[in-house]
Scaffold this active site. Structure first.
Site, PDB file in Angstrom:
ATOM      1  N   LYS A  12       0.739  -1.463  -0.051  1.00  0.00           N
ATOM      2  CA  LYS A  12       0.065   0.127   0.035  1.00  0.00           C
ATOM      3  C   LYS A  12       0.881   1.031   0.184  1.00  0.00           C
ATOM      4  CE  LYS A  12      -2.674   0.982   3.585  1.00  0.00           C
ATOM      5  NZ  LYS A  12      -2.738   2.385   3.995  1.00  0.00           N
ATOM      6  N   SER A  13       1.875   1.333   0.936  1.00  0.00           N
ATOM      7  CA  SER A  13       2.493   2.628   1.193  1.00  0.00           C
ATOM      8  C   SER A  13       3.413   2.715  -0.250  1.00  0.00           C
ATOM      9  CB  SER A  13       3.964   2.210   2.156  1.00  0.00           C
ATOM     10  OG  SER A  13       3.100   2.249   3.247  1.00  0.00           O
ATOM     11  N   ARG A 112      -8.437  12.554  12.216  1.00  0.00           N
ATOM     12  CA  ARG A 112      -6.933  12.221  12.354  1.00  0.00           C
ATOM     13  C   ARG A 112      -6.273  13.699  12.292  1.00  0.00           C
ATOM     14  NH1 ARG A 112      -5.429   7.288   9.066  1.00  0.00           N
ATOM     15  NH2 ARG A 112      -3.780   7.223  10.173  1.00  0.00           N
ATOM     16  N   ASP A 306       1.873  -1.019  11.964  1.00  0.00           N
ATOM     17  CA  ASP A 306       0.350  -1.380  11.501  1.00  0.00           C
ATOM     18  C   ASP A 306       0.171  -2.851  11.764  1.00  0.00           C
ATOM     19  OD1 ASP A 306      -0.130   1.140  10.237  1.00  0.00           O
ATOM     20  OD2 ASP A 306       0.534   0.823   8.316  1.00  0.00           O
ATOM     21  N   LYS A 333      -4.687   6.278  14.541  1.00  0.00           N
ATOM     22  CA  LYS A 333      -4.763   5.390  13.046  1.00  0.00           C
ATOM     23  C   LYS A 333      -6.323   5.434  12.744  1.00  0.00           C
ATOM     24  CE  LYS A 333      -0.342   4.637  12.989  1.00  0.00           C
ATOM     25  NZ  LYS A 333       0.301   5.246  11.653  1.00  0.00           N
ATOM     26  N   ARG A 337      -6.548   2.332  17.837  1.00  0.00           N
ATOM     27  CA  ARG A 337      -6.299   0.989  17.879  1.00  0.00           C
ATOM     28  C   ARG A 337      -5.993   0.358  19.055  1.00  0.00           C
ATOM     29  NH1 ARG A 337      -3.510   0.575  12.053  1.00  0.00           N
ATOM     30  NH2 ARG A 337      -5.337   0.674  10.359  1.00  0.00           N
ATOM     31  N   ARG A 379      -7.596  -2.918   9.315  1.00  0.00           N
ATOM     32  CA  ARG A 379      -6.783  -3.997  10.183  1.00  0.00           C
ATOM     33  C   ARG A 379      -7.360  -4.469  11.256  1.00  0.00           C
ATOM     34  NH1 ARG A 379      -2.648  -3.355   6.814  1.00  0.00           N
ATOM     35  NH2 ARG A 379      -1.773  -1.470   6.173  1.00  0.00           N
TER      36      ARG A 379
HETATM   37  C1  S3P Z   1       2.454   5.122   6.190  1.00  0.00           C
HETATM   38  C2  S3P Z   1       3.163   5.245   7.237  1.00  0.00           C
HETATM   39  C3  S3P Z   1       2.475   5.020   8.693  1.00  0.00           C
HETATM   40  C4  S3P Z   1       1.428   3.901   8.519  1.00  0.00           C
HETATM   41  C5  S3P Z   1       0.521   3.837   7.491  1.00  0.00           C
HETATM   42  C6  S3P Z   1       1.357   4.043   6.188  1.00  0.00           C
HETATM   43  C7  S3P Z   1       3.177   5.404   4.927  1.00  0.00           C
HETATM   44  O1  S3P Z   1       2.096   6.135   9.178  1.00  0.00           O
HETATM   45  O2  S3P Z   1       0.977   3.608   9.749  1.00  0.00           O
HETATM   46  O3  S3P Z   1      -0.389   2.747   7.626  1.00  0.00           O
HETATM   47  O4  S3P Z   1       2.649   4.857   4.051  1.00  0.00           O
HETATM   48  O5  S3P Z   1       3.926   6.319   4.986  1.00  0.00           O
HETATM   49  P1  S3P Z   1       2.600   7.187  10.089  1.00  0.00           P
HETATM   50  O6  S3P Z   1       3.672   7.884   9.268  1.00  0.00           O
HETATM   51  O7  S3P Z   1       1.734   8.017  10.430  1.00  0.00           O
HETATM   52  O8  S3P Z   1       3.268   6.359  11.258  1.00  0.00           O
END
Ligand code: S3P
Length: 419
Positions: A12-13, A112, A306, A333, A337, A379
């Site tokens: 996903k990222s 958020r 996550d 989140k 969570r 999740r």
């Molecule tokens: C992500 C960073 C994380 C993660 C999120 C995806 C990203 O969040 O929890 O699901 O793709 O950079 P944070 O940067 O807020 O920790």
């Protein structure tokens, strides 16, 4: 039990970043194994609204990049849906572009915090408006004319870091971003391959502005955060043996593997390789009868943030007391969570207590089915669908649609593996 092997869906990222960076690069980009999850589709929709030509063909995406300064003022409000990564990273790009844009999202996004990105972008000279002094959506960004920044990050967040790196591409000088704790570094890796001038020295990231980024073909490795559910399912259900192919093994993401090993879980990496600058491998996971408790805190937290909901499920099946702390970020989140894990696992009969910054779980407990409130958090829904595998009475999830946010086809895969 879970048995069989399968190709893991895209990360996903990395999928989000592939669309964003291709859109601001010059030329044609091909993205393979893109994650067609709702979050990543929200990113596509936002960039289409800024004049980027994006075609989806099967699991591939073709992006005709507009160039670093070629995005158009959006034709409409940019709706990020449920996606924190979309809104926070896009803010960095919008801050550098010479037009105004308004960002909104769903109910969860509305709760958020955005100040973590808004504050440093304001220090770079960007005008931003939003609810509660810019902390909540709708957020309006008046982009252009950014100054460079030397910034010490206040939270360990790859989203904040990435937004600032992106804004720094457009600044009038060299920027320096100092991380507190190392967070996922996909932005640094991928932007360099697009020709950005980025130097990373441990927790210090130096970015020089550039005239242009250049198009790339990107292969998206599998998402270890999605694999985590199948990993735990295999570890806790008797007779399981699963091979998960094509798992992204970037060290900033593999905290779960360290935790599983420290808990005496039977997991092995096979066939490790490097693809598009990212480490990839296959995982062989087997049922593990003698799981033991562990402590998860400090530097490892961003490497598995996550995965904590599913690690909590795993801890209920380990002998002894598992402590998870230094994880206050869990509260902001897709749902809170800490609460969604603790309250639901309690309902299932686990021995679990809430901490201000985590939870304490004593195992091994026999879990029983219960009515689970997911808070539409993908999740949470998946973590409790795995807990269901070891219950006599079934778990009932109040929502399963949210799983499409990160793992379309999840239940089909689970059905295929269930023997
Ligand atoms: C992500 C960073 C994380 C993660 C999120 C995806 C990203 O969040 O929890 O699901 O793709 O950079 P944070 O940067 O807020 O920790």
């Amino acid at each position: 039990m879970l048995r069989g092997s399968f190709e893991l869906i895209g990360d996903k990222s990395i999928s989000h970043r592939s669309i964003m960076f291709s859109s601001i690069a010059k030329g044609n980009n091909k993205i393979s194994n893109f994650l067609m999850g709702e979050d990543c589709l929200s990113t596509i929709s936002c960039f289409r609204k800024m004049g980027v030509d994006i075609d989806i063909v099967g699991k591939d995406v073709f992006v005709k990049g507009n160039g670093l300064r070629g995005l158009k003022a959006p034709t409409d409000i940019l709706d990020v849906g449920n996606s924190g990564t979309t809104i926070r990273l896009i803010m960095g790009i919008l801050a550098g572009n010479n037009f105004d844009a308004t960002l909104i999202g769903d109910e969860s996004i509305g709760k958020r915090p955005m100040k973590r990105v808004v504050d440093p972008l304001r220090l770079m000279g960007c005008k931003i408006e939003g609810n509660d002094d810019g902390n909540y959506t709708p957020i309006k960004i008046y982009g252009g004319n950014l100054h460079n920044i030397d910034y010490k990050m206040q939270v360990a967040s790859a989203q904040v870091k990435s937004a600032l790196i992106l804004a720094s591409l457009y600044a009038d000088g060299k920027s320096i971003i100092n991380e507190k704790v190392k967070s996922r570094n996909h932005t640094e890796i991928m932007l360099k391959s697009f020709g950005a001038d980025i130097q990373v020295d441990d927790l210090k990231i130096k970015i020089n502005p550039v005239e242009e980024l250049f198009s790339q073909d990107i292969y998206v490795p599998g998402d270890i955060s999605s694999a985590a559910f199948i990993i735990v399912g295999a570890l806790i259900t008797k007779g399981s043996e699963v091979i998960i192919k094509n798992v992204g093994l970037n060290e900033t993401r593999t905290g779960i593997l360290d935790v599983v090993k420290s808990m005496n879980g039977n997991i092995e990496i096979i066939n490790q390789r490097l693809v598009s600058g990212e480490k990839v491998g296959d995982l062989l996971v087997k049922y593990s009868a003698n799981l033991t408790a562990t402590t998860i805190d400090k530097e490892i937290i961003p490497r598995l943030i996550d995965e904590i909901p599913i690690i909590a499920v795993l801890a209920t099946q380990a002998e002894g007391t598992t402590i998870i702390k230094d994880a206050k970020e869990l509260k902001v989140k897709e749902s809170n969570r800490i609460k969604s894990v603790v309250d639901n696992l309690k309902k299932m009969g686990a021995n679990i207590e809430e901490l201000e910054d985590g939870m304490v779980i004593t195992g091994k407990s026999k879990l029983d089915g219960a009515y689970i409130e997911t808070f539409k958090d993908h999740r949470i829904a998946m973590a409790f669908s795995i807990a269901n595998l070891i219950c006599e009475n079934k778990v009932k999830l109040d929502d399963t649609k949210c799983i499409d946010i990160s793992f379309p086809g999840y239940f089909d895969l689970l059905k295929q593996l269930l023997k």
